[in-house]
Design a protein around this motif. Structure first.
Motif, PDB file in Angstrom:
ATOM      1  N   ASN A   1       0.806  -1.216   0.000  1.00 27.73           N
ATOM      2  CA  ASN A   1       0.000   0.000   0.000  1.00 27.73           C
ATOM      3  C   ASN A   1       0.842   1.272   0.000  1.00 27.73           C
ATOM      4  OD1 ASN A   1      -2.664  -1.241   0.225  1.00 27.73           O
ATOM      5  ND2 ASN A   1      -1.978  -1.922   2.238  1.00 27.73           N
ATOM      6  N   TRP A   2       2.102   1.160   0.413  1.00 18.25           N
ATOM      7  CA  TRP A   2       2.928   2.351   0.492  1.00 18.25           C
ATOM      8  C   TRP A   2       3.527   2.677  -0.879  1.00 18.25           C
ATOM      9  CZ3 TRP A   2       5.972   0.335   5.368  1.00 18.25           C
ATOM     10  CH2 TRP A   2       5.070   0.237   6.427  1.00 18.25           C
ATOM     11  N   LYS A   3       4.104   3.854  -0.988  1.00 17.53           N
ATOM     12  CA  LYS A   3       4.713   4.276  -2.242  1.00 17.53           C
ATOM     13  C   LYS A   3       6.212   3.983  -2.216  1.00 17.53           C
ATOM     14  CE  LYS A   3       4.909   8.158  -5.482  1.00 17.53           C
ATOM     15  NZ  LYS A   3       4.565   9.578  -5.722  1.00 17.53           N
ATOM     16  N   TYR A   4       6.714   3.472  -3.336  1.00 16.02           N
ATOM     17  CA  TYR A   4       8.115   3.064  -3.407  1.00 16.02           C
ATOM     18  C   TYR A   4       8.787   3.699  -4.620  1.00 16.02           C
ATOM     19  CZ  TYR A   4       6.666  -0.453  -0.027  1.00 16.02           C
ATOM     20  OH  TYR A   4       6.175  -1.074   1.087  1.00 16.02           O
ATOM     21  N   PRO A   5      10.104   3.990  -4.506  1.00 11.07           N
ATOM     22  CA  PRO A   5      10.814   4.567  -5.651  1.00 11.07           C
ATOM     23  C   PRO A   5      11.020   3.526  -6.738  1.00 11.07           C
ATOM     24  CG  PRO A   5      12.345   4.135  -3.857  1.00 11.07           C
ATOM     25  CD  PRO A   5      10.977   3.858  -3.327  1.00 11.07           C
ATOM     26  N   GLY A   6      10.937   3.958  -7.980  1.00 10.92           N
ATOM     27  CA  GLY A   6      11.126   3.048  -9.102  1.00 10.92           C
ATOM     28  C   GLY A   6       9.952   3.113 -10.053  1.00 10.92           C
ATOM     29  N   VAL A   7      10.206   2.786 -11.311  1.00  7.52           N
ATOM     30  CA  VAL A   7       9.136   2.693 -12.307  1.00  7.52           C
ATOM     31  C   VAL A   7       8.147   1.633 -11.833  1.00  7.52           C
ATOM     32  CG1 VAL A   7       8.582   2.068 -14.688  1.00  7.52           C
ATOM     33  CG2 VAL A   7      10.642   3.408 -14.192  1.00  7.52           C
ATOM     34  N   VAL A   8       6.876   1.971 -11.875  1.00  7.99           N
ATOM     35  CA  VAL A   8       5.843   1.065 -11.364  1.00  7.99           C
ATOM     36  C   VAL A   8       5.386   0.117 -12.469  1.00  7.99           C
ATOM     37  CG1 VAL A   8       3.549   0.905 -10.356  1.00  7.99           C
ATOM     38  CG2 VAL A   8       5.067   2.780  -9.695  1.00  7.99           C
ATOM     39  N   LEU A   9       5.501  -1.162 -12.222  1.00 12.28           N
ATOM     40  CA  LEU A   9       4.996  -2.184 -13.139  1.00 12.28           C
ATOM     41  C   LEU A   9       3.740  -2.777 -12.521  1.00 12.28           C
ATOM     42  CD1 LEU A   9       8.355  -4.040 -13.958  1.00 12.28           C
ATOM     43  CD2 LEU A   9       7.446  -1.926 -14.940  1.00 12.28           C
ATOM     44  N   VAL A  10       2.640  -2.717 -13.245  1.00 14.49           N
ATOM     45  CA  VAL A  10       1.364  -3.100 -12.640  1.00 14.49           C
ATOM     46  C   VAL A  10       0.432  -3.656 -13.704  1.00 14.49           C
ATOM     47  CG1 VAL A  10       0.344  -0.795 -12.921  1.00 14.49           C
ATOM     48  CG2 VAL A  10      -0.458  -2.258 -11.065  1.00 14.49           C
ATOM     49  N   THR A  11      -0.392  -4.617 -13.325  1.00 15.31           N
ATOM     50  CA  THR A  11      -1.415  -5.104 -14.248  1.00 15.31           C
ATOM     51  C   THR A  11      -2.547  -4.085 -14.327  1.00 15.31           C
ATOM     52  OG1 THR A  11      -2.584  -6.284 -12.506  1.00 15.31           O
ATOM     53  CG2 THR A  11      -0.930  -7.523 -13.734  1.00 15.31           C
ATOM     54  N   ALA A  12      -3.317  -4.179 -15.385  1.00 14.90           N
ATOM     55  CA  ALA A  12      -4.404  -3.227 -15.598  1.00 14.90           C
ATOM     56  C   ALA A  12      -5.414  -3.280 -14.453  1.00 14.90           C
ATOM     57  CB  ALA A  12      -5.082  -3.512 -16.935  1.00 14.90           C
TER      58      ALA A  12
END
Length: 943
Positions: A829-840
């Protein structure tokens, strides 16, 4: 925890090195034995022996005794009964199935073996390398010497199916285990008499042939007949000089390079690596570092509302549907309206806000509390009195209160997937269901569904559709592809029968499933239709209403039908209904008047405050292609931030490489990696993109649910639990110590590691006199001590485990988690550094400055065969993905969705995006066509 080293000193006039080696066992010539790191840390770690290991030990022991006349067929059954009783299979039917396999395999081999075996004693062979001699301890199971035929064969028995392929005159040194065969070959050579020449063989005999079908009880009659691929042999001619020297052979020449490669060391293949006792220490990973930021929120008095938002905030009487488009500020509107209700004198406990996840409910509560503190003063309003909840949580609170009337002796506990699997295993142990795969009891793969997997699916369908005895055909229909792993009607009858046993077991132990919470409340309301009147709820808001189920809609209607009711506002977006696989539908949103049975006021929140106008325009044009929808279009509240880019590719690799390079350019140009997202249809495509970004030197994170059992600290906590239960489990102790030492154990000397291990075992033994509760407290004290990087996933795992009372119950749960929790996962749930890879699906509700959407796997044969509803839902998923972008949007795809080269079906969704942008759609690889034409022309000229 370490073995002694043997040093072979090589003549310095020939080789300029002194080669230190371990005295190798035969097993060390494959897998982890190739690894340089393993050689540097020669720890002899002993872990628990699994059922596969124990099965092999039992089978080989019985087989050897039969071959050497110590056991006959009459005594075999008694021997197997006794030995298999000691193997901890999860179900008696699994034990019986494996015992049947063992008996069939043993008897087949014994009856097929016409030769007289010799006992093979352990011996050392010296394998010559450019760096000296590698000493290998070899212990074949059998030795066959036939002087008349001129053959010698050393054999190792393996109890599974063939895993390597080698035989005949061809020598293939690349197959797994090939170096083991060579060592066995060298072992067998010692039995060639002086001055003679013999054919020497080294073989693996796999007791299960490729053409056997154990599940059906079908085993080919002859062990050695062709087609089984179960005898793997390395063979070569060996000549021994009269004075005893062996002549070099073609086999020795073939293995010279492989031996040199082995001595130099290299990494083993991934599957073998996972079997190494050091694997969990070698692959230890720290949790990603999160970005600690307070959420931005305008002061309550500074909020400016649009006309539509004002209309929603002012709504007080009756029923309203708020069609809230993507980026239209629906959460802010709902929270603002709540504060206004409070300012008008509505009590907190008279307001109910329902959403679909606990994290969303928590976020809404925090935002309302901040608004209240701004408006009324800090702490004046206690939002804890408001019903800000999920449907399931609301139902569970009532179930815990009314447990006695539901037949429970105490408030029932909700079980998770791990506990469910464990209970199903107990039921299947007590009640065998015909046609289920007990041999692969816990396996859950698309190609092999074990007994637990099929049973779990059946219980889901039985519960969802309220099936009972006599509904075998209905159950079979709902089972879908799982029906392939059953015996048809007999299995369905058995599953319906054991479901009642499962349900009884839950009730007897005061347990319920997650899905039971709503059903039990419905039962309460059936008995007392006026029950909800006591709550006095006046104003109800249901967020994400497009994801509502029929049962949840029924609960909403009952809340409306109370004397205290004043207003119902359902908020959602039919264009973002993408969870059809969870039996949700946009139907309730589109035709809400019909389902609620009351006049409905419709309010459209269509001002998009998130995306640039060109992005909004593209999303609208794609969404408009759907027929079954509320007729609305988003309006961009921002100016144009740049035109979307659409780029097609002729291969997946080309698409991945282009996106990774583009992201690298953006990051080099000053874009923060965390402001960029890559959205795809499935997690496998995300992993490929992750690999590509790593090669480009770009950091990345994934927001998809992460498996608990792939988290290094969770693995360490499981290992600690096992070590506390059995201090002699040195492999688990090593895993725990490495985590406790901050992943530095492999940097320490053997002496340091030994001392740490001795100290830890002393600590564990000192806990022997502790009570169960004290031991649980100590376990958590130790487990929490390694969470120095504040890993939210690990903290959640410990909370799940701690819900059990006492260490005995908790350790049992943790062991079950290791066995059944392979698919249990947690979404960070928290925000992390780095390009976010996520499913739709997982990206729904989120936003980023720059978004790359790959539509490569959005289109498929399954989507097309699902018809209009399936296609429209997938198009809504495209709409959701496009509207995640604030400033920049890149849409990519491989042109071809599926089909052969000569009959390709192109990706319809990518074509729609391209055409919506007014761009030419050209899925033809003209360069490839030119190259093919040139080849044809060249062939014609040469002809």
């Amino acid at each position: 925890m370490e073995t002694a080293k043997t040093t072979v000193t090589v003549n310095p006039s020939l080789y300029a090195v002194t080669f230190p080696v371990l005295e190798r066992r035969l097993s060390e010539l494959k897998g982890p034995g190739w690894c340089e790191k393993k050689r540097q840390h020669p720890y002899e770690l002993e872990g628990e022996k699994g059922t596969a290991y124990m099965y092999a030990a039992v089978v080989k022991s019985a087989l050897m005794d039969m071959l050497f006349g110590k056991l006959d067929e009459t005594g075999l059954d008694k021997r197997l009964d006794d030995d298999f009783a000691q193997i901890p299979y999860p179900a008696r039917a699994a034990r019986e199935a494996k015992k049947e396999d063992a008996r069939a395999c043993i008897l087949r081999y014994v009856k097929s073996e016409t030769r007289r075996p010799h006992h093979a004693r352990t011996g050392h062979v010296a394998l010559t390398t450019p760096h000296g001699e590698l000493l290998v301890s070899v212990s074949p199971d059998l030795l066959f010497i036939d002087k008349a035929a001129g053959t010698i064969e050393a054999v190792i028995i393996r109890c599974g199916r063939p895993s390597v392929t080698q035989g005949g005159s061809k020598i293939d040194t690349s197959v797994p285990g090939s170096l083991q065969l060579y060592a066995m070959y060298k072992y067998a050579q010692r039995y060639v008499p002086k001055g003679e020449s013999m054919q020497v063989k080294a073989s693996f005999y796999f007791l299960i042939r490729d053409d056997d079908a154990p599940k059906r009880g079908e085993f080919t009659e002859d062990f050695f007949s062709g087609g089984g691929r179960n005898v793997i042999t390395l063979s070569g001619k060996t000549e021994r000089e009269p004075f005893g020297t062996l002549k070099p052979s073609m086999v020795d020449d073939a293995y010279a390079q492989l031996l040199l490669t082995y001595v130099d060391g290299r990494g083993c293949d991934e599957e073998q690596c996972k079997r190494c006792s050091l694997y969990r220490a070698c692959t230890y990973k720290l949790a990603p570092k999160y970005i600690s930021k307070k959420p931005k929120q305008h002061p309550f008095g500074a909020i400016s509302l649009s006309r539509a938002q004002e209309e929603a905030v002012a709504f007080r009487k009756g029923v309203a549907v708020v069609n809230a488009g993507a980026g239209a500020g629906k959460t802010m509107t709902v929270c603002y309206r709540t504060v206004m209700l409070l300012s008008e004198g509505v009590k907190p406990e008279e307001i109910m806000l329902v959403t679909f996840t606990n994290s969303a409910a928590q976020e809404m509560r925090e935002r309302i509390q901040l608004y209240c503190d701004d408006e009324f003063g800090e702490g004046v309003i206690d939002t804890g009195k408001m019903y800000i909840t999920t449907f399931n949580s609301f139902c569970y609170q009532i179930v815990k209160k009314e447990y006695a009337g539901l037949g429970f002796s105490e408030p029932p506990q909700v079980i998770d997937g791990v506990e469910r699997a464990s209970i199903i295993a107990e039921v299947l142990d007590a009640h065998k269901v015909p046609g289920l795969d007990y041999r692969n009891f816990e396996l859950d793969l698309p190609t092999c569904r074990g007994a637990i997997s099929v049973c779990s699916k059946a219980f889901d369908e039985i519960k969802a559709h309220r099936l009972g005895i006599g509904d075998e055909e209905e159950l079979s229909k709902y089972m879908g592809t799982y029906a392939r792993f059953t015996a048809g009607k007999p299995t369905m009858e058995g599953l319906l029968s054991v479901y009642d046993k499962y349900d009884d077991k839950l009730k007897a132990n005061g347990l319920i499933e997650f899905a039971d919470q709503e059903a039990l409340l419905a039962e309460i309301l059936d008995d007392d239709p006026y029950y909800l009147e006591s709550f006095g709820i006046k104003h109800i808001v249901v967020d994400e209403f497009q994801d509502t189920s029929e049962q949840q809609l029924g609960l909403v209607k009952q809340l409306v039908d109370t004397p205290s009711f004043e207003s119902l506002m359902v908020v959602g977006d039919d264009s973002q209904a993408v969870y059809g696989f969870r039996d949700t539908s946009p139907e309730y949103m589109v035709h809400f008047e019909k389902y609620i049975g009351m006049p409905v006021k419709r309010i459209d929140l269509v001002d998009n405050y998130r995306s640039g106008s060109a992005i909004v325009g593209l999303a609208n044009r794609v969404n408009a292609l759907n027929k079954h929808r509320v007729d609305k279009a988003l309006r961009a509240a921002r100016g144009n931030t740049g035109d979307p880019v659409a780029k097609g590719f002729f291969s997946k690799d080309a698409e991945t490489a282009w996106v990774a390079r583009k992201i690298r350019e953006l990051v080099d140009g000053g874009k923060k990696p965390e402001s960029i997202a890559f959205i795809a249809a499935d997690k496998y495509q995300l992993l490929e993109m992750g690999d590509a970004l790593t090669k480009e030197g770009v950091p990345w994170v994934t927001l998809n649910p992460e498996p608990y059992l792939e988290n290094s600290k969770v693995i360490a906590a499981v290992a600690l639990c096992k070590a506390l239960c059995n201090p002699d489990d040195t492999e688990s102790l090593f895993v725990w110590l490495n985590a406790k030492a901050g992943n530095t154990l492999l940097e320490k000397s053997c002496g340091e590691v030994r001392k740490l291990a001795e100290n830890e075992r002393t600590l564990i033994y000192s806990l022997a006199g502790k009570t169960d509760d004290e031991l649980q407290e100590k376990y958590h004290e130790l487990a929490l001590s390694i969470n120095t990087d504040d890993d939210e996933l690990y903290a959640d795992f410990l909370e799940k485990a701690k819900r059990k009372r006492g260490f005995a119950a908790e350790s049992s749960y943790i062991r079950d988690f290791e066995r059944y929790g392979e698919k249990a996962a947690y979404k960070r749930n928290w925000k992390y550094p780095g390009v976010v890879l996520v499913t739709a699906h997982s990206g729904k509700g989120l936003e980023w400055d720059t978004v790359f959407v790959s539509l490569t796997k959005f289109d498929s044969q399954a989507v097309r065969s699902g018809g209009g509803d399936s296609i429209e839902e997938r198009r809504r998923l495209v709409f959701v993905s496009l509207t995640r972008a604030r400033d920049s949007l890149y849409v990519t795809s491989v042109y071809s969705a599926f089909g052969a080269k000569t009959a390709r079906t192109y990706n319809m969704f990518f074509r729609e995006v391209v055409e919506a942008l007014g761009l030419p759609y050209d899925p033809v690889d003209h360069e490839a066509e030119k190259a093919e034409a040139a080849k044809k022309a060249a062939r014609r000229r040469s002809a």
